[in-house]
Motif scaffolding. Sequence first.
Motif, PDB file in Angstrom:
ATOM      1  N   HIS A  62       0.836  -1.202   0.000  1.00 52.89           N
ATOM      2  CA  HIS A  62       0.000   0.000   0.000  1.00 52.89           C
ATOM      3  C   HIS A  62       0.869   1.249   0.000  1.00 52.89           C
ATOM      4  O   HIS A  62       1.823   1.363   0.754  1.00 52.89           O
ATOM      5  CB  HIS A  62      -0.904  -0.013   1.227  1.00 52.89           C
ATOM      6  CG  HIS A  62      -1.687   1.243   1.407  1.00 52.89           C
ATOM      7  ND1 HIS A  62      -2.606   1.664   0.476  1.00 52.89           N
ATOM      8  CD2 HIS A  62      -1.665   2.171   2.369  1.00 52.89           C
ATOM      9  CE1 HIS A  62      -3.123   2.805   0.891  1.00 52.89           C
ATOM     10  NE2 HIS A  62      -2.567   3.127   2.038  1.00 52.89           N
ATOM     11  N   HIS A  75      -9.540  -3.656   2.591  1.00 51.50           N
ATOM     12  CA  HIS A  75      -8.930  -2.338   2.526  1.00 51.50           C
ATOM     13  C   HIS A  75      -7.525  -2.376   3.107  1.00 51.50           C
ATOM     14  O   HIS A  75      -7.257  -3.136   4.035  1.00 51.50           O
ATOM     15  CB  HIS A  75      -9.763  -1.315   3.319  1.00 51.50           C
ATOM     16  CG  HIS A  75     -11.033  -0.938   2.659  1.00 51.50           C
ATOM     17  ND1 HIS A  75     -11.095  -0.078   1.596  1.00 51.50           N
ATOM     18  CD2 HIS A  75     -12.309  -1.318   2.892  1.00 51.50           C
ATOM     19  CE1 HIS A  75     -12.335   0.066   1.218  1.00 51.50           C
ATOM     20  NE2 HIS A  75     -13.099  -0.678   1.984  1.00 51.50           N
ATOM     21  N   ASP A  77      -4.235  -0.692   5.218  1.00 48.75           N
ATOM     22  CA  ASP A  77      -4.137   0.056   6.470  1.00 48.75           C
ATOM     23  C   ASP A  77      -3.837   1.519   6.147  1.00 48.75           C
ATOM     24  O   ASP A  77      -2.698   1.878   5.852  1.00 48.75           O
ATOM     25  CB  ASP A  77      -3.032  -0.523   7.356  1.00 48.75           C
ATOM     26  CG  ASP A  77      -3.394  -1.903   7.847  1.00 48.75           C
ATOM     27  OD1 ASP A  77      -4.593  -2.164   8.043  1.00 48.75           O
ATOM     28  OD2 ASP A  77      -2.479  -2.722   8.026  1.00 48.75           O
ATOM     29  N   TRP A  78      -4.886   2.346   6.154  1.00 50.89           N
ATOM     30  CA  TRP A  78      -4.709   3.758   5.860  1.00 50.89           C
ATOM     31  C   TRP A  78      -4.088   4.455   7.059  1.00 50.89           C
ATOM     32  O   TRP A  78      -4.344   4.098   8.202  1.00 50.89           O
ATOM     33  CB  TRP A  78      -6.050   4.410   5.552  1.00 50.89           C
ATOM     34  CG  TRP A  78      -6.760   3.845   4.379  1.00 50.89           C
ATOM     35  CD1 TRP A  78      -7.808   2.967   4.413  1.00 50.89           C
ATOM     36  CD2 TRP A  78      -6.499   4.114   3.007  1.00 50.89           C
ATOM     37  NE1 TRP A  78      -8.220   2.671   3.148  1.00 50.89           N
ATOM     38  CE2 TRP A  78      -7.434   3.362   2.253  1.00 50.89           C
ATOM     39  CE3 TRP A  78      -5.584   4.896   2.324  1.00 50.89           C
ATOM     40  CZ2 TRP A  78      -7.465   3.384   0.872  1.00 50.89           C
ATOM     41  CZ3 TRP A  78      -5.625   4.912   0.945  1.00 50.89           C
ATOM     42  CH2 TRP A  78      -6.549   4.165   0.235  1.00 50.89           C
ATOM     43  N   LYS A 109      -7.710   6.868   8.863  1.00 54.65           N
ATOM     44  CA  LYS A 109      -8.875   6.033   8.506  1.00 54.65           C
ATOM     45  C   LYS A 109     -10.120   6.861   8.229  1.00 54.65           C
ATOM     46  O   LYS A 109     -10.939   6.476   7.394  1.00 54.65           O
ATOM     47  CB  LYS A 109      -9.125   5.016   9.606  1.00 54.65           C
ATOM     48  CG  LYS A 109      -7.970   4.064   9.796  1.00 54.65           C
ATOM     49  CD  LYS A 109      -8.444   2.762  10.323  1.00 54.65           C
ATOM     50  CE  LYS A 109      -7.295   1.830  10.621  1.00 54.65           C
ATOM     51  NZ  LYS A 109      -6.653   1.286   9.473  1.00 54.65           N
TER      52      LYS A 109
END
Length: 108
Positions: free
Chosen positions: A20, A96, A98-99, A102
Amino acid sequence: MTDMYREPRVSEAKLTAYPHEERGQENGRAHDPVKFLQATEQRARERQVAYETVRILRKDVIECYRKEGVNHYDKCRDVCEKYYNVVIKKDVGQVHPDWADKAKHDGW
């Protein structure tokens, strides 16, 4: 629904997940544009997998209703629960990354 009597087909393709990569803070540019585009494609693939999963489960519910007729309340309960548990999830169960923030990426 002409394919409901065929054997289920499973793809043997294996796609590796890309790491990511988020956009950078300065001017919204990515730190590594190639990794950012690969991560974007990865999220698009995950979204498509989630949509196809829902489509297949919906087809299973329809097939069970047609097969069982008036007894579908008793016989199709587990199929319907499986479909319901996927549909009520956020983004129909899409995986999704790991932003970092969030709240900024809620939903996509």
